[in-house]
Motif scaffolding. Structure first.
Motif, PDB file in Angstrom:
ATOM      1  N   UNK A 124      71.696  18.582  18.310  1.00  0.00           N
ATOM      2  CA  UNK A 124      70.294  18.998  18.435  1.00  0.00           C
ATOM      3  C   UNK A 124      69.466  18.482  17.266  1.00  0.00           C
ATOM      4  N   UNK A 125      69.919  18.736  16.044  1.00  0.00           N
ATOM      5  CA  UNK A 125      69.189  18.267  14.873  1.00  0.00           C
ATOM      6  C   UNK A 125      69.134  16.756  14.771  1.00  0.00           C
ATOM      7  N   UNK A 126      70.274  16.067  14.908  1.00  0.00           N
ATOM      8  CA  UNK A 126      70.227  14.605  14.894  1.00  0.00           C
ATOM      9  C   UNK A 126      69.332  14.001  15.969  1.00  0.00           C
ATOM     10  N   UNK A 127      69.230  14.647  17.138  1.00  0.00           N
ATOM     11  CA  UNK A 127      68.318  14.162  18.173  1.00  0.00           C
ATOM     12  C   UNK A 127      66.877  14.249  17.698  1.00  0.00           C
ATOM     13  N   UNK A 128      66.511  15.367  17.087  1.00  0.00           N
ATOM     14  CA  UNK A 128      65.167  15.519  16.523  1.00  0.00           C
ATOM     15  C   UNK A 128      64.871  14.393  15.538  1.00  0.00           C
ATOM     16  N   UNK A 129      65.801  14.153  14.632  1.00  0.00           N
ATOM     17  CA  UNK A 129      65.576  13.142  13.592  1.00  0.00           C
ATOM     18  C   UNK A 129      65.586  11.737  14.156  1.00  0.00           C
ATOM     19  N   UNK A 130      66.378  11.500  15.191  1.00  0.00           N
ATOM     20  CA  UNK A 130      66.351  10.186  15.838  1.00  0.00           C
ATOM     21  C   UNK A 130      64.980   9.917  16.445  1.00  0.00           C
ATOM     22  N   UNK A 131      64.377  10.942  17.051  1.00  0.00           N
ATOM     23  CA  UNK A 131      63.043  10.749  17.614  1.00  0.00           C
ATOM     24  C   UNK A 131      62.065  10.278  16.535  1.00  0.00           C
ATOM     25  N   UNK A 132      62.111  10.893  15.374  1.00  0.00           N
ATOM     26  CA  UNK A 132      61.210  10.528  14.277  1.00  0.00           C
ATOM     27  C   UNK A 132      61.555   9.148  13.726  1.00  0.00           C
ATOM     28  N   UNK A 133      62.848   8.867  13.606  1.00  0.00           N
ATOM     29  CA  UNK A 133      63.279   7.562  13.083  1.00  0.00           C
ATOM     30  C   UNK A 133      62.871   6.433  14.018  1.00  0.00           C
ATOM     31  N   UNK A 134      63.003   6.664  15.314  1.00  0.00           N
ATOM     32  CA  UNK A 134      62.648   5.626  16.284  1.00  0.00           C
ATOM     33  C   UNK A 134      61.160   5.297  16.249  1.00  0.00           C
ATOM     34  N   UNK A 135      60.353   6.239  15.774  1.00  0.00           N
ATOM     35  CA  UNK A 135      58.911   5.978  15.653  1.00  0.00           C
ATOM     36  C   UNK A 135      58.510   5.628  14.231  1.00  0.00           C
ATOM     37  N   UNK A 136      59.498   5.252  13.413  1.00  0.00           N
ATOM     38  CA  UNK A 136      59.189   4.623  12.147  1.00  0.00           C
ATOM     39  C   UNK A 136      59.387   5.451  10.903  1.00  0.00           C
ATOM     40  N   UNK A 137      59.671   6.743  11.036  1.00  0.00           N
ATOM     41  CA  UNK A 137      59.855   7.570   9.846  1.00  0.00           C
ATOM     42  C   UNK A 137      61.077   7.107   9.056  1.00  0.00           C
TER      43      UNK A 137
END
Length: 396
Positions: free
Chosen positions: A23-36
Motif C-alpha cells: 500500500x505505501x510503496x504504491x502511494x510512493x510509486x505514484x508520486x515517483x512516476x510523476x517526477x517526485x
C-alpha cells in the motif's frame, strides 16, 4: 547521480518513503512516476525483515519501486534516526505505514517533526486507522476485502465469499494516500503549512464499495453475490458465444431495444417477462439462458463487432497475455521498455493517466537496497570519513 525526475510535474517535491510491502510503496510509486524525488528508506541488508514483494529481484518488486532512490538507515540506532530527521527536515512529504504506535516510539511522528519543517506533509497508511478499537491490529489486503464488504458481493451465489484477484485494498489505500498528498500540497500553496493525513485499507475498501454502500445506507438493501452478472442492470454480465466468453453491458431502454434487434429477438421488447427493468430482474435466469442460446450461433468476434456497431458495450475476457495483444492496449502504449542495470531489459506498465505537456516516464528502474545511500547522505553534507564510520558501525 542526482535525482532524475520521471516527469516535470512533481519534480520540485522530495518524498521520504518509509513504507514496505504494497500500500505505501504504491502511494510512493505514484508520486515517483510523476517526477517526485522519492527516497526509499530501508533497513540495512543484515537487518532486513520479510518486507519485499517476492524478493528484491522479483517482478512484483521491480514494478512497484521504479523511479525511486534507495538509502539504508538503521532506525534502531540513534544516529540512524538523527540522519532520517535530517532528510525529513529538507523534504516535502513523508509516507509511512508502520503500525500506528511505532512512529511515536521512534519519535518520527508528525508532531515531533513539524517544528523543524512546518510545511511537512505527513501521510500515514494503516490497516484499520490511526485510532479506534482495531487500530493496533495487523492489516492485510484480504482481511480488508472481507471486513469492508467486498468479498460478500464477489463470487457466485451460494458458493461462499470470494476475494478479488488483485490486492485491491492495498492498491486503493496507496492511490488514495497519493491523492491526499497532492490535495495537501495544493492547500499548502495557500496556507504555507503542512499537515498530517491518514487512510487505511479498511477505509479505502468501504469507500470503494460505492453504490453497494448507498443500497444499504439509503435503500436499506443488503447486497449479495451476483456472480458475473450486474446486480441491478440486466442484462449485464458474462455470456457464452460459440467459441468462448464475452462481457455484454446493456444500460437503458434504448440500448435494450438495439440489443434485442441485433440478437434477432425484437419480441423481447414487449415480452411481459423482459419488457422493463423490474421484469428482467425477476426473470434474469430465463433471459440469460435465451441470450446464450442465440449467442451460440456465432463466434465472439462476430457479436463484438455487431453489438459495438449498434452501440451496445461488449468485449472479450482476456487472459493476461491476451491483454497485451489487444490493439487498443498497444496503441495506448501502456507498456514501457526499460533497461535495468541489474537485470537487463524489462517491460513495465506505465501510468494510466496521460498528461500531454508533462508526461510520466520510467526514468529509473528499481534500485538495489541502499544503492544510493552514499549519494543521498552526501547531499546532507556527510563527509567521506563519517560515511566510512557510519558504514562500519552499521548505521546504514
Amino acid at each position: 547521480m542526482p535525482h532524475i525526475p520521471a516527469s516535470a510535474a512533481l519534480s520540485h517535491l522530495r518524498v521520504i518513503d518509509l513504507t514496505q510491502v504494497r500500500a505505501g510503496p504504491t502511494c510512493c510509486r505514484q508520486l515517483a512516476d510523476w517526477g517526485a524525488d522519492v527516497v526509499q528508506v530501508q533497513m540495512p541488508e543484515h537487518m532486513r525483515g520479510d518486507d519485499t514483494l517476492g524478493g528484491q529481484e522479483g517482478s512484483d518488486y521491480q514494478y512497484t519501486h521504479r523511479n525511486k532512490r534507495s538509502i539504508t538507515l538503521n532506525l534502531k540506532e540513534a544516529e540512524g534516526i538523527a540522519l532520517l530527521k535530517q532528510l525529513i527536515a529538507q523534504a516535502d512529504v513523508v509516507v509511512e505505514n508502520f503500525r500506528p504506535d511505532v512512529k511515536f516510539r521512534l519519535g518520527i511522528d508528525y508532531d515531533s517533526l513539524k517544528g523543524d519543517n512546518p510545511g511537512l506533509i505527513y501521510a500515514s497508511i494503516s490497516g484499520f486507522g490511526q485510532t479506534g478499537p482495531l487500530a493496533q491490529r495487523p492489516g492485510f489486503d484480504q482481511i480488508a476485502q472481507g471486513m469492508g464488504g467486498l468479498m460478500s458481493v464477489t463470487g457466485l451465489p451460494g458458493e461462499g465469499p470470494m476475494r478479488v484477484g488483485i490486492p485491491i485494498a492495498d492498491l486503493c489505500a496507496g492511490i488514495f494516500a497519493a491523492q491526499g498528498i497532492l490535495v495537501a500540497v495544493i492547500e499548502r500553496q495557500k496556507s504555507g503549512q503542512g499537515q498530517w493525513l491518514h487512510t487505511s485499507l479498511l477505509e479505502s475498501m468501504v469507500y470503494m464499495m460505492d453504490f453497494q454502500t448507498s443500497r444499504w445506507l439509503i435503500d436499506g438493501e443488503v447486497a449479495t453475490q451476483a456472480g458475473n452478472f450486474h446486480p441491478t442492470s440486466i442484462p449485464t454480465g458474462v455470456y457464452k458465444a460459440r467459441d468462448g466468453y464475452m462481457n455484454i453491458a446493456v444500460f437503458g431502454s434504448k440500448i435494450w431495444e438495439r440489443f434485442c434487434d441485433i440478437l434477432g429477438a425484437p419480441q423481447w421488447v414487449t415480452d411481459e417477462r423482459y419488457k422493463d427493468k423490474p421484469s428482467r430482474s425477476v426473470n434474469r435466469d430465463a433471459l440469460n439462458a435465451e441470450i446464450n442460446e442465440r449467442l451460440a450461433a456465432q463466434d465472439c468476434a462476430y457479436w463484438i463487432q455487431r453489438l459495438n456497431e449498434g452501440g451496445v458495450a461488449c468485449g472479450l475476457i482476456n487472459s493476461m497475455d491476451a491483454v497485451f495483444e489487444e490493439p487498443q492496449v498497444q496503441h495506448l502504449k501502456m507498456v514501457k521498455d526499460v533497461v535495468s542495470p541489474h537485470q537487463g531489459p524489462q517491460r513495465l506498465v506505465g501510468q494510466p493517466v496521460q498528461l500531454e505537456r508533462t508526461p510520466s516516464t520510467i526514468a529509473r528502474t528499481t534500485p538495489r537496497r541502499g544503492e544510493h545511500s552514499e549519494e543521498i547522505l552526501g547531499e546532507l553534507g556527510v563527509s567521506a570519513a563519517d560515511l566510512a564510520r557510519l558504514k562500519s558501525t552499521g548505521v546504514y
